[in-house]
Design a protein around this motif. Structure first.
Motif, mmCIF file in Angstrom:
data_model
loop_
_atom_site.group_PDB
_atom_site.id
_atom_site.type_symbol
_atom_site.label_atom_id
_atom_site.label_comp_id
_atom_site.label_asym_id
_atom_site.label_seq_id
_atom_site.Cartn_x
_atom_site.Cartn_y
_atom_site.Cartn_z
ATOM 1 N N UNK A 126 30.913 -62.860 1.451
ATOM 2 C CA UNK A 126 32.054 -62.440 0.616
ATOM 3 C C UNK A 126 31.995 -63.074 -0.770
ATOM 4 N N UNK A 127 31.493 -64.311 -0.879
ATOM 5 C CA UNK A 127 31.452 -64.978 -2.184
ATOM 6 C C UNK A 127 30.452 -64.303 -3.121
ATOM 7 N N UNK A 128 29.241 -64.099 -2.625
ATOM 8 C CA UNK A 128 28.196 -63.503 -3.461
ATOM 9 C C UNK A 128 28.549 -62.086 -3.883
ATOM 10 N N UNK A 129 29.018 -61.293 -2.930
ATOM 11 C CA UNK A 129 29.314 -59.886 -3.227
ATOM 12 C C UNK A 129 30.512 -59.787 -4.179
ATOM 13 N N UNK A 130 31.535 -60.631 -3.959
ATOM 14 C CA UNK A 130 32.710 -60.578 -4.841
ATOM 15 C C UNK A 130 32.344 -61.041 -6.251
ATOM 16 N N UNK A 131 31.522 -62.087 -6.350
ATOM 17 C CA UNK A 131 31.077 -62.549 -7.677
ATOM 18 C C UNK A 131 30.359 -61.412 -8.389
ATOM 19 N N UNK A 132 29.430 -60.772 -7.673
ATOM 20 C CA UNK A 132 28.671 -59.662 -8.272
ATOM 21 C C UNK A 132 29.622 -58.541 -8.696
ATOM 22 N N UNK A 133 30.601 -58.237 -7.857
ATOM 23 C CA UNK A 133 31.565 -57.156 -8.157
ATOM 24 C C UNK A 133 32.304 -57.428 -9.476
ATOM 25 N N UNK A 134 32.867 -58.644 -9.599
ATOM 26 C CA UNK A 134 33.627 -58.962 -10.814
ATOM 27 C C UNK A 134 32.723 -58.941 -12.052
ATOM 28 N N UNK A 135 31.492 -59.425 -11.915
ATOM 29 C CA UNK A 135 30.572 -59.457 -13.063
ATOM 30 C C UNK A 135 30.144 -58.047 -13.470
ATOM 31 N N UNK A 136 29.813 -57.228 -12.483
ATOM 32 C CA UNK A 136 29.363 -55.861 -12.778
ATOM 33 C C UNK A 136 30.502 -55.071 -13.448
ATOM 34 N N UNK A 137 31.726 -55.312 -12.989
ATOM 35 C CA UNK A 137 32.883 -54.642 -13.625
ATOM 36 C C UNK A 137 32.999 -55.009 -15.102
ATOM 37 N N UNK A 138 32.525 -56.208 -15.453
ATOM 38 C CA UNK A 138 32.573 -56.657 -16.856
ATOM 39 C C UNK A 138 31.318 -56.262 -17.624
ATOM 40 N N UNK A 139 30.433 -55.515 -16.977
ATOM 41 C CA UNK A 139 29.243 -55.011 -17.670
ATOM 42 C C UNK A 139 28.011 -55.891 -17.577
ATOM 43 N N UNK A 140 28.053 -56.923 -16.726
ATOM 44 C CA UNK A 140 26.872 -57.794 -16.571
ATOM 45 C C UNK A 140 25.871 -57.166 -15.606
ATOM 46 N N UNK A 141 24.590 -57.450 -15.867
ATOM 47 C CA UNK A 141 23.539 -57.010 -14.932
ATOM 48 C C UNK A 141 23.333 -58.140 -13.918
ATOM 49 N N UNK A 142 23.326 -57.759 -12.635
ATOM 50 C CA UNK A 142 23.247 -58.769 -11.567
ATOM 51 C C UNK A 142 22.104 -58.427 -10.623
ATOM 52 N N UNK A 143 21.361 -59.461 -10.198
ATOM 53 C CA UNK A 143 20.411 -59.315 -9.086
ATOM 54 C C UNK A 143 20.982 -60.133 -7.928
ATOM 55 N N UNK A 144 21.149 -59.481 -6.773
ATOM 56 C CA UNK A 144 21.714 -60.143 -5.593
ATOM 57 C C UNK A 144 20.582 -60.362 -4.577
ATOM 58 N N UNK A 145 20.344 -61.618 -4.237
ATOM 59 C CA UNK A 145 19.250 -61.950 -3.313
ATOM 60 C C UNK A 145 19.823 -62.417 -1.977
ATOM 61 N N UNK A 146 19.320 -61.861 -0.897
ATOM 62 C CA UNK A 146 19.773 -62.260 0.439
ATOM 63 C C UNK A 146 18.547 -62.671 1.277
#
Ligand code: FES
Length: 505
Positions: free
Chosen positions: A38-58
């Motif tokens: 939940x932490x990683x996905x929520x962080x990515x969600x808020x950043x992407x909404x602000x226009x940031x490019x994110x790479x999510x590694x699992x």
């Protein structure tokens, strides 16, 4: 096990989740997020909404860490915490902690409304009860703290529980939900926004600098302006001494079909071992009662099956049990002062963030962490930056708990393999593990259902503590900082990043 599924059957994991590829090249991006709970996905969600490019590694499969094995209570009522917070830090800090977690709850409500997610979300009262008179004073003090802080709730006069209780404190308008249904939709959103999500991609190192570089086990790297370690226990310490400031506990949950509807509301006992209750819907829409608890320091229980048996005994004593279709367990991490560490990993590394130590309250705290870190990265600042700062130090609480935690680790390190009970390899039953003497070496052996035996060195690859066999989950667990390994030695969860040494029989 008698009436309990033989192997782990986590309720939430009945939900089908998309698969994602493995990272097979070097990349550059704005933010690298490590960990897809939940932490990683929520962080990515808020950043992407602000226009940031994110790479999510699992490292493994998405949402298959602690988030997939929670009871998914969404609450600012974290046991009896507010009286403790007022006494330790004062009213202002206690109030901030409450507001931060209330915001976490409301972010989830807002996001599921915005994205039209059907995730069994419902508002419920959250109740901490004492079944023994000795808990009454603590409950009263917590209710006084609620009054001081203006928290919606207080002493609860009546109970719908089918067993006698002595006293209870209630927090109104808390919530529960289905975490995988919710996060599955966030992953779909991220995919639609062209976020790169990679599974089976374990991060093993971070080279710090203006552009920190994340290295993966397969030898690829991701270069970015910011890195967020959302992998539960931070796998990289960077002199933050996290290994000495975190305590890891394993706890257990069973989902019970009862004759008649389960009680409404979410409950937690004050007495140890704690019992946690909430209702939920099974995958066929049937009503279930989730009963959790029986926590102990990770890797320090001789027979983990017993904890499920104890939960079953509690269920049968207090409810009319028809069936127990699900069981699962998870690890929770606590900090020295009970407030999570969310923010830059150390003062010297302002572009590498960490979020950990949510105790058993990862749904609200994990969502808050996503908001706080994304606010810091986007330059907006956060009203909760100081509250959660991993660099804070509270002399009275921290020194006491630091000493206790590290004495415990030192004891485990010293004990090593000296006192391990050995068994004969021939005596191992299918699906059983234990310590054997193999050609003069004490090794960990596991016999699979087909009779094949895996042999590993049970020295943890993090800092060398000796691993304990976990009977109920079939894994090698570390008593020091909670790393876990499969029977053949692959890392299930960190902080360890390297597999165990494997021997061929
Ligand atoms: Fe630290 Fe095992 S997790 S020594």
């Amino acid at each position: 096990m008698n009436g309990i599924p033989n192997s782990p059957q986590p309720l939430w994991r009945d939900t089908t989740i998309d698969s994602f590829p493995q990272l097979d090249r070097d990349m550059e991006t704005d933010v690298t997020v490590i960990g897809s709970g939940i932490t990683g996905i929520t962080t990515a969600y808020f950043l992407v909404k602000k226009g940031f490019k994110v790479v999510l590694l699992e490292a493994g499969k998405v949402i298959n860490g602690t988030t997939g094995y929670t009871t998914a209570k969404l609450s600012a009522q974290h046991g009896l915490i507010y009286d403790h917070l007022i006494r330790t830090f004062g009213k202002e800090t206690a109030k901030k902690y409450y507001l931060a977690n209330q915001e976490g709850l409301h972010y989830i409500d807002d996001i599921r409304t915005d994205l039209k997610i059907d995730c069994d979300f419902s508002y419920q009262p959250s109740i901490v009860y004492s079944a023994a008179p000795s808990g009454n004073r603590k409950i009263e003090k917590e209710a006084e703290a609620y009054k001081d802080l203006g928290i919606d709730g207080g002493l609860a006069d009546n109970s719908v529980l089918p067993f006698p209780i002595q006293s209870a404190v209630k927090m109104n308008q808390q919530a529960q939900f289905h975490p995988l249904k919710y996060l599955k939709s966030l992953l779909i959103y991220l995919k639609q926004k062209d976020t790169h999500i990679f599974e089976n991609t374990r991060a093993v190192d971070i080279k710090k600098g203006t552009l920190p570089e994340v290295k993966t086990r397969k030898g690829h790297s991701v270069l970015s302006d910011h890195v967020v370690i959302a992998s539960h226990f931070p796998f990289k310490d960077l002199n933050g001494m996290y290994f000495a400031r975190l305590h890891v506990e394993r706890s257990y949950t069973i989902a019970v079909k009862t004759n008649g509807p389960p009680p409404k509301g979410m409950y937690l006992s004050t007495e140890e071992p704690k019992k946690s209750l909430r209702h939920a819907l099974g995958s066929n829409g049937e009503e279930l009662l989730l009963i959790g608890g029986e926590g102990h320091t990770s890797g320090q229980s001789e027979n983990t099956y017993n904890h499920y048996e104890k939960l079953k005994e509690f269920a049968e004593k207090n409810f009319s049990v028809k069936d127990i279709p699900y069981r699962w367990s998870s690890q929770d991490i606590s900090t020295l002062d009970r407030i999570p560490y969310i923010g830059p990993i150390t003062r010297n590394n302002p572009n590498i963030y960490v979020a950990t130590g949510f105790a058993k309250w990862g749904m609200s705290n994990g969502t808050v962490a996503g908001k706080v870190i994304s606010d810091l990265i986007t330059g907006n600042g956060s009203p909760y930056e100081k509250l959660f700062s991993p660099s804070r130090f509270n002399a009275s609480q921290d020194v006491k708990n630091f000493t206790k935690e590290n004495m415990d680790v030192a004891k485990e390190l010293f004990k090593g393999k000296l006192h391990r009970k050995e068994t004969d390899m021939e005596n191992l039953q299918p699906n059983e593990g234990g310590i054997v003497n193999y050609r003069g070496k004490k090794l960990g052996a596991y016999k699979a259902s087909n009779g094949g035996v895996s042999l590993v060195d049970t020295t943890c690859t993090h800092m060398g503590c000796d691993l304990q066999w976990n009977t109920a989950e079939c894994s090698w667990d570390c008593p020091c900082h909670g790393s876990r390994f499969t029977p053949s030695g692959e890392v299930i969860e960190g902080p360890a990043t390297k597999p165990l040494k494997n021997y061929h029989n």
